[in-house]
Design a protein around this motif. Structure first.
Motif, PDB file in Angstrom:
ATOM      1  N   PHE A  15      -8.519   9.307   3.090  1.00  0.00           N
ATOM      2  CA  PHE A  15      -7.972   7.960   3.315  1.00  0.00           C
ATOM      3  C   PHE A  15      -8.613   7.387   4.567  1.00  0.00           C
ATOM      4  N   ILE A  24       0.867  -1.181   0.000  1.00  0.00           N
ATOM      5  CA  ILE A  24       0.000   0.000   0.000  1.00  0.00           C
ATOM      6  C   ILE A  24       0.905   1.232   0.000  1.00  0.00           C
ATOM      7  N   VAL A  70      -9.983   0.465   4.149  1.00  0.00           N
ATOM      8  CA  VAL A  70      -8.868  -0.263   3.532  1.00  0.00           C
ATOM      9  C   VAL A  70      -8.656  -1.603   4.226  1.00  0.00           C
ATOM     10  N   ASN A 130     -11.435  -4.067   3.196  1.00  0.00           N
ATOM     11  CA  ASN A 130     -11.224  -4.591   1.839  1.00  0.00           C
ATOM     12  C   ASN A 130     -10.112  -5.635   1.804  1.00  0.00           C
TER      13      ASN A 130
END
Length: 440
Positions: free
Chosen positions: A341, A265, A346, A349
């Protein structure tokens, strides 16, 4: 490098795209010099020569329009209404669940959000053009008093003439938006970003020439050397990122094996881009705007709070103004990064597709770890943004440059960011045709 550039122009498809982009840019710059109806062009040019320009948010809008704002041209508003509308739609995703749902729907939802952005752009263009025409009619556009030319910028100030000016400037904003979409679809790079790049780059020669004339050749060379160092540092920071490793477990779906890959990431040091600088400039301009509308009549005493604002919060060369500007940029950087963000999303997912960070459990511990890394990496990013934004103000206090100083603030961030992104796209186009790219 030169052989790579030659290969660009030997590739017919790439050559057509670059030619189309340059043609749109030429039209955009031509429109920035065509005056709107009922504008006294000689008076406007005389005011531009005798005035140092504007300050605060109006200076930022003038920078993003490539000087078209103060010339009262048909493209006077430039890309600022579209930028503002895009930021507002992004922020509304946090407040309005429907916008967040559209964002997650993929291409169809993104198309609807783009349509909302267009409508909001036209509404903002109407509002901003009305404000601009009103300020020009009052003679306060250049912030100067006592100059007859600057108080008579319009040849006709009846209501229908003002309405025609507002409609023309709003239509100009819509035309710019169409130009940008054409460049994105048929040209090279992001259309709106390239138009902003063009507007800012157009002001570079005039700013450098003003420094040469006012401070001499030695100071000009010093500013140029500092500019090269600043550009190198901005490129280094803009390319810097923290890569968090992610592994995906193997999954059997039927007879096929999925996953088992290693990726990362990328978390950039400057995730917020230039948005915090725009937010901080806008917020600092509000007190000056309020003070401007509370000026006393002739013979009356200036209120103490108005005098305090004019002393500390109008000119950018005061230490208090610089400190507030820096602190606002740091705060808005954290605010904008927190909105754009979402560590929880995140982490969810990653968990859904069998991904995990080595040494960190999936789910909530992953979200906490991402939030921890993001908080730590945003601190140097926010300080970097604040220091870059202060460069024009420091130049204003030291070498007498105006607030459109080319090597600092929003201008250098946009120039470097858009330049890097466009070069990457050209490089990708070359590599698709089995050529060596521009980047080694």
């Amino acid at each position: 490098m030169f052989s790579a550039i030659a290969r660009i122009f030997r590739t017919p498809d790439l050559r057509r795209k670059i030619a189309f982009t340059l043609a749109i840019i030429a039209l955009y710059r031509f429109g920035a010099h065509v005056p709107a109806p009922f504008v006294d062009f000689p008076n406007v040019q005389s005011c531009l020569r005798s005035s140092a320009g504007t300050e605060g948010l109006l200076s930022l809008v003038n920078l993003f329009s490539g000087g078209a704002l103060l010339q009262l041209s048909i493209f006077a508003l430039g890309v600022m209404p579209y930028i503002t509308a895009t930021i507002i739609v992004q922020l509304l995703r946090v407040v309005i669940p429907h916008f967040e749902t559209l964002y997650k729907e993929g291409q169809a939802g993104q198309a609807k959000l783009t349509q909302y952005t267009r409508y909001l752009t036209i509404a903002l263009a109407l509002l901003q053009s009305t404000t601009l025409v009103t300020v020009a009619r009052s003679g306060q556009l250049f912030g100067t008093t006592g100059i007859p030319e600057c108080e008579n910028l319009l040849t006709n100030d009846v209501w229908w003439a003002q309405l025609l000016m507002i409609i023309t400037m709003t239509a100009g904003t819509g035309l710019i938006m169409w130009f940008a979409e054409l460049v994105t679809e048929r040209g090279i790079g992001n259309g709106m970003s390239l138009l902003i790049f063009t507007s800012i780059a157009a002001a570079f020669p005039a700013s450098m020439w003003a420094i040469w004339q006012s401070r001499g050749f030695e100071v000009f060379l010093l500013v140029l050397a500092v500019g090269i160092v600043v550009v190198a540092l901005v490129v280094f920071v803009e390319q810097s990122q923290r890569r968090i490793p992610v592994q995906y477990a193997k999954r059997m779906v039927g007879r096929r094996t999925y996953g088992g890959t290693n990726t990362y990431i990328p978390i950039k040091v400057n995730m917020a881009g230039v948005v915090p600088v725009i937010f901080a400039s806008s917020l600092l301009y509000i007190p000056a705007l309020i003070a401007q509308f509370n000026q006393p009549q002739a013979g009356e005493e200036v209120p103490a709070w108005v005098a305090w604002i004019q002393l500390y919060l109008v000119r950018g060369d005061h230490p208090l103004y610089m400190a507030l500007y820096f602190l606002l940029i740091v705060g808005f950087t954290y605010f904008y990064v927190a909105i754009t963000f979402n560590p929880v999303e995140v982490a969810d997912n990653m968990k859904k597709y069998g991904g995990f960070i080595p040494g960190i459990r999936a789910g909530r511990p992953t979200a906490e770890y991402l939030d921890y890394v993001l908080t730590r990496i945003t601190l140097p990013g926010s300080i970097y943004l604040g220091l870059i934004a202060l460069l024009p103000l420091i130049a204003l206090a030291t070498v007498g440059a105006n607030q459109n100083f080319p090597f600092g603030g929003a201008s250098i961030l946009i120039i470097v960011g858009v330049g890097l992104e466009t070069v990457k796209q050209i490089d990708a186009q070359l590599q698709q045709r089995h050529y060596e790219g521009l980047l080694r």
